[in-house]
Structure formats: C-alpha cells, structure tokens
Design a protein around this motif. Structure first.
Motif, PDB file in Angstrom:
ATOM      1  N   ALA A  21       0.836  -1.201   0.000  1.00  0.00           N
ATOM      2  CA  ALA A  21       0.000   0.000   0.000  1.00  0.00           C
ATOM      3  C   ALA A  21       0.872   1.252   0.000  1.00  0.00           C
ATOM      4  O   ALA A  21       0.597   2.219  -0.728  1.00  0.00           O
ATOM      5  CB  ALA A  21      -0.904  -0.013   1.225  1.00  0.00           C
ATOM      6  N   ARG A  22       1.957   1.213   0.778  1.00  0.00           N
ATOM      7  CA  ARG A  22       2.846   2.378   0.818  1.00  0.00           C
ATOM      8  C   ARG A  22       3.493   2.606  -0.534  1.00  0.00           C
ATOM      9  O   ARG A  22       3.611   3.737  -1.006  1.00  0.00           O
ATOM     10  CB  ARG A  22       3.926   2.158   1.864  1.00  0.00           C
ATOM     11  N   ILE A  23       3.901   1.494  -1.198  1.00  0.00           N
ATOM     12  CA  ILE A  23       4.537   1.632  -2.508  1.00  0.00           C
ATOM     13  C   ILE A  23       3.546   2.217  -3.501  1.00  0.00           C
ATOM     14  O   ILE A  23       3.883   3.112  -4.288  1.00  0.00           O
ATOM     15  CB  ILE A  23       5.069   0.263  -2.980  1.00  0.00           C
ATOM     16  N   ASP A  24       2.283   1.754  -3.455  1.00  0.00           N
ATOM     17  CA  ASP A  24       1.261   2.293  -4.357  1.00  0.00           C
ATOM     18  C   ASP A  24       1.079   3.785  -4.131  1.00  0.00           C
ATOM     19  O   ASP A  24       1.005   4.572  -5.086  1.00  0.00           O
ATOM     20  CB  ASP A  24      -0.075   1.567  -4.113  1.00  0.00           C
ATOM     21  N   ASP A  25       0.979   4.205  -2.867  1.00  0.00           N
ATOM     22  CA  ASP A  25       0.815   5.634  -2.556  1.00  0.00           C
ATOM     23  C   ASP A  25       1.970   6.441  -3.098  1.00  0.00           C
ATOM     24  O   ASP A  25       1.779   7.504  -3.704  1.00  0.00           O
ATOM     25  CB  ASP A  25       0.737   5.812  -1.036  1.00  0.00           C
ATOM     26  N   ALA A  26       3.186   5.940  -2.913  1.00  0.00           N
ATOM     27  CA  ALA A  26       4.357   6.678  -3.369  1.00  0.00           C
ATOM     28  C   ALA A  26       4.331   6.809  -4.880  1.00  0.00           C
ATOM     29  O   ALA A  26       4.621   7.874  -5.430  1.00  0.00           O
ATOM     30  CB  ALA A  26       5.623   5.950  -2.929  1.00  0.00           C
ATOM     31  N   GLU A  27       3.920   5.723  -5.577  1.00  0.00           N
ATOM     32  CA  GLU A  27       3.835   5.789  -7.039  1.00  0.00           C
ATOM     33  C   GLU A  27       2.833   6.834  -7.477  1.00  0.00           C
ATOM     34  O   GLU A  27       3.083   7.620  -8.389  1.00  0.00           O
ATOM     35  CB  GLU A  27       3.409   4.422  -7.583  1.00  0.00           C
ATOM     36  N   GLU A  28       1.673   6.867  -6.814  1.00  0.00           N
ATOM     37  CA  GLU A  28       0.645   7.849  -7.178  1.00  0.00           C
ATOM     38  C   GLU A  28       1.141   9.263  -6.963  1.00  0.00           C
ATOM     39  O   GLU A  28       0.915  10.146  -7.790  1.00  0.00           O
ATOM     40  CB  GLU A  28      -0.608   7.610  -6.343  1.00  0.00           C
ATOM     41  N   GLU A  29       1.847   9.479  -5.851  1.00  0.00           N
ATOM     42  CA  GLU A  29       2.374  10.826  -5.581  1.00  0.00           C
ATOM     43  C   GLU A  29       3.337  11.240  -6.663  1.00  0.00           C
ATOM     44  O   GLU A  29       3.312  12.366  -7.159  1.00  0.00           O
ATOM     45  CB  GLU A  29       3.075  10.838  -4.221  1.00  0.00           C
ATOM     46  N   VAL A  30       4.210  10.285  -7.066  1.00  0.00           N
ATOM     47  CA  VAL A  30       5.182  10.607  -8.107  1.00  0.00           C
ATOM     48  C   VAL A  30       4.466  10.920  -9.409  1.00  0.00           C
ATOM     49  O   VAL A  30       4.794  11.878 -10.117  1.00  0.00           O
ATOM     50  CB  VAL A  30       6.167   9.433  -8.290  1.00  0.00           C
ATOM     51  N   LEU A  31       3.415  10.142  -9.757  1.00  0.00           N
ATOM     52  CA  LEU A  31       2.716  10.350 -11.012  1.00  0.00           C
ATOM     53  C   LEU A  31       1.960  11.666 -11.009  1.00  0.00           C
ATOM     54  O   LEU A  31       1.902  12.361 -12.018  1.00  0.00           O
ATOM     55  CB  LEU A  31       1.741   9.194 -11.256  1.00  0.00           C
ATOM     56  N   SER A  32       1.352  12.029  -9.872  1.00  0.00           N
ATOM     57  CA  SER A  32       0.540  13.253  -9.845  1.00  0.00           C
ATOM     58  C   SER A  32       1.394  14.511  -9.810  1.00  0.00           C
ATOM     59  O   SER A  32       0.957  15.559 -10.256  1.00  0.00           O
ATOM     60  CB  SER A  32      -0.381  13.226  -8.620  1.00  0.00           C
ATOM     61  N   SER A  33       2.597  14.417  -9.297  1.00  0.00           N
ATOM     62  CA  SER A  33       3.418  15.632  -9.184  1.00  0.00           C
ATOM     63  C   SER A  33       4.082  15.996 -10.512  1.00  0.00           C
ATOM     64  O   SER A  33       4.127  15.216 -11.432  1.00  0.00           O
ATOM     65  CB  SER A  33       4.494  15.422  -8.112  1.00  0.00           C
TER      66      SER A  33
END
Lengths: 145, 333
Positions: free
Chosen positions: A133-145
C-alpha cells in the motif's frame, strides 16, 4: 504378518515412533512442538539402526582378553559395530539441526511475539500488504506531481 | 472421600491447564508487543463494481468457512498420510530378516573384516572407536565440523542481537539489600533471575562438579579401551559446566570459558584433528612409513591417533553443548 511383526518388534516400534513424529510434525501449529516431532523421528532412526546391528547372544564390540595375553578376535563373538558409528553421526546431526531450528524459532518469536506458525504467517502477510500500500501511494504521488 | 478425590483432580486439572494458583516468585513473561496499527488498508484495484463485490464476497466466505474447512481437511489428510506411510513401512518390516539372527545380511564380510583385523590394524581395544576414529575418521571430522558450525551459527543468530539490545537498553543492576538478590533490569526474554544464596544448589554443585569432571575425563581418555569416547565424554564435561553456571551464575563460568575461549579451543582442536589425520591418511594411502606408533592393545597409550583425536572431539563437544545452553538461556557466552 502379525507374528513376523512380533519377531521384528524393535523395528516395528521404530516405524510406529517415526509415524508419531511425522504426525506431530504435520499437525502441531507450535514451532517448538514441531521440532520435538522431528526429534521423535530421529529417535526412531536410532532405534531402527541399533536393532539392525544386534545379534543374539553376542558381546559388545570391545575385544575380550583370552587370558593368556592375547585377544579373542573371532567375529562370531561380537555384535555389528557399524550401526554404532552411524547412530553417532545421526545424533550429532540431530543435535546441530535442533539447535539451529530453535535459534531461528527464537528469532521469529522476538520479531512477531508468537510461536504459532499461522499467527506469524498472518502478521507477515499484513506487513507485506502494508508495504505494498505504501509503494502504491508513493507511485501515485510521483505520477501526480 | 469422593469430594476429596474431586478436589485433587480439579487442582491437578488446573495445574495441567495452567489455571492454578501462581507461586509468588514466578517470573511472568512480558506481554508481546502490541500489533502495529495498520491504518492504511491496501487499495482496491478493481474499478468495476461487480468484480469488486464478487471478490469481497469470496473473501468473506473464505473468512467464515474456508479456513476452518481447510484446517479440518489438512488435519484429516495428514493423519491419513501418516497412517498410509506407517502401514507401508510396517508391511516392509514384516518382510525383514528376523531380529538378532546371526545369518542376517547386515552381518557380512565388512563386519568380519572390522572385528578380526580392527584390533591389530588400529591398535584400539574398542572396535567402535577404531571404526569411527581410524577407518572412518574423515566422517567423524565432518561431524565435529557440523557441531562447530551449528554452534557458530547459533552464536551469530542469538549472540549479536542480544548484545546490541543489551547495550541499547543498558540498565543498572538492582540489588535487594538483605536477600542478596540480583536482578538484571526487568525480567525479559531469556534473562534469568538468579538467586545467589541457594545453599542446597551450592553444596550439591561443590560435591558433584569434581566428580562429573573426573568422570568426563575418564570417558574421553579411555575412549579406545571402553565404551565412550569424545562425544559422550564431551557431553558429560558440558553438564559439569552447565551445573556450575546454574549454581554460581554465568558470570563465574564466563571468567574462564567465554566466546573467545570457545572459538580458540574449538578451532585449534579441529585444526589438530585435520592435520594429524591428514598426515595419517596421506602416509597410509601412499604406503609411506608412518611415524605414529600403534602401541599394544589394551594399554592407555595405544591406538595410534585415537587418544588425541578423542581429546579434540571431547573439547569441541563440551564447548558446543555448553555454548548452546548459555546462548539459549542467557543470550551470551
């Protein structure tokens, strides 16, 4: 078949003992009890080997003095010495494996606070899911920024 | 009478189930650490509605029925497997040659050779000692190496982490005045609470430790003349060390036998074993005259290399078994 089993009762007892150990190994959920089951199976192997080496009416394989300064060397006097060496190897390996397994169990207990293998597996799965779950969140943050 | 019996049975049952009255000085193990708060749930990766509900419903059903069903199935199948294996093996045992008969195929020419020529070829009165430390000495070297490796791996697994934790949670020793009661911080996993004023244990240890040590030395040194040898004698020696550690505390034993002593003595013993037996095998295989005398059978100085090899094995076994005890109970050696 039953009279043959009674004739070989030591070997039959060894086989039943190894069955008890195997059942223990499969059914117990506590890791220390699993290790005890493994040790019961080891004991069955020692009993089987010792029973195979025995010969009726013969002495232990330590040379007997013949009374005139020599030694009785006839092989008809002594039991089979080879199983003793094999059992020694078995005991040493069993002690080493038991100690190593117990050390690993102790480390598992320190990490997860339980000896039950199901509970430990459940906690491991929870940790894994948390990590994913943490890895997914980090990926989303990277994609949205 | 019946009431009395019932009361005794109830107290026994409570004792077996662990519900009985607790003794006052019992060390209660610490509570396991609370579960980490898993606030963040794994995300649902299914966007379509019906798939998600199907998965959820499957998971729900699994939680209610599946695991229980699986455990019942697993237990039944494992009992069935064991019964099948045991009955197959019993059918095999019924066909084995009769127990203890001298014409059995196990008593073949190998055994005749070992018994008839073992005495004068190895110089040992105990044929098993000649077998495991002369004919099959390489196997015994492997066994000693396995024991040493197991001790070192347990030392790596348990010793290092305990030492780090002890340094990070260093707490002063608390002494209870008047009772000479030593306690190292809170009783945590693997730390005993030692009572140093146990008179009975001290007297028994004072009486029996010299006897046990002497017995162990006799068994090791007479390994080629009588039953015993390095492995059993080393185990007896290690019981003396364990008794000393329990009676006087691990610190006292630590003064003369610690991790460093163990590593040095065991590696030296293994090295002596490997070099001397390597020389013996090299000369034997190449038909070179060996300088190692066989001696006369039955003397204490006989059997060629068997006596020094027994001493090496005894040293390794004593150190390893005491090391296992110290590492598992105290976390350090």
């Amino acid at each position: 078949m039953l009279e043959k089993l009674l004739l070989n009762h030591y070997e039959a007892a060894a086989v039943i003992l190894s069955g008890i150990g195997l059942t223990n190994l499969l059914l117990q959920r506590n890791l220390i009890k699993k290790i005890i089951g493994l040790n019961i199976m080891d004991t069955a192997v020692y009993l089987f080997l010792a029973a195979k080496g025995y010969v009726e009416g013969r002495a232990a394989p330590i040379l007997i003095a013949d009374g005139s300064g020599g030694w009785l060397r006839s092989s008809a006097l002594y039991v089979n010495p080879v199983p003793a060496g094999l059992v020694l190897t078995g005991i040493v390996v069993s002690v080493s494996v038991t100690a190593f397994a117990l050390a690993l169990t102790l480390k598992l207990y320190e990490s997860y606070g339980t000896l039950n293998i199901d509970e430990a597996l459940m906690k491991m799965t929870q940790e894994q899911e948390e990590l994913e779950a943490r890895i997914d969140d980090a990926e989303e943050e990277v994609l949205s920024s | 009478m019946n009431e009395e019996l019932r009361r005794i049975w109830k107290s026994f049952f409570d004792w077996v189930m662990g519900n009985g009255p607790r003794p006052e000085n019992e060390v209660i193990p610490p509570e396991p650490p609370p579960d980490l708060p898993f606030t963040r749930k794994p995300k649902d990766k299914y966007s379509r509605f019906h798939e998600a509900t199907l998965k959820e419903r499957y998971n729900q059903w699994l939680e209610i029925h599946g695991l229980h069903l699986f455990s019942v199935l697993y237990a039944g199948l494992s009992v069935l497997t064991c019964i099948v294996i045991v009955s197959l093996l019993l059918a095999t045992v019924a066909e084995l040659p009769p127990f203890g008969h001298e014409r059995n195929p196990a008593n073949n020419e190998v055994i005749r050779r070992y018994v008839e020529h073992g005495g004068h070829e190895t110089g040992a009165q105990n044929i098993v000692a000649g077998l495991i430390l002369d004919y099959r000495a390489f196997d015994t070297f492997g066994e000693s190496a396995v024991l040493f490796t197991a001790a070192v791996s347990v030392l790596m697994l348990l010793g290092a982490s305990r030492r780090n934790r002890a340094e990070s949670e260093l707490q002063p020793h608390t002494y209870e005045i008047g009772r000479n009661f030593l306690q190292r911080g809170p009783p945590s996993l693997g730390h005993h609470v030692f009572r140093r004023d146990d008179t009975i244990l001290h007297s028994v240890a004072n009486l029996s430790i010299p006897v046990i040590l002497m017995m162990g030395c006799v068994v090791v040194i007479n390994g080629h003349l009588s039953p015993g040898g390095g492995f059993s004698g080393g185990a007896i020696l290690s019981t003396a060390l364990i008794l000393a550690a329990n009676a006087y505390g691990f610190e006292r034993v630590h003064e003369f036998f610690n991790e460093r002593t163990f590593i040095i003595s065991s590696s030296t013993a293994l090295m002596i074993y490997a070099l001397s037996k390597g020389y013996s095998f090299f000369t034997g295989a190449n038909h070179i005259h060996s300088i190692i005398p066989k001696g006369t059978i039955g003397n204490i100085l006989s059997g060629g290399l068997i006596l020094p090899l027994n001493l090496c094995v005894g040293l390794i076994v004593a150190g390893t078994l005491y090391g296992f005890y110290a590492l598992f109970s105290e976390g350090d050696m």
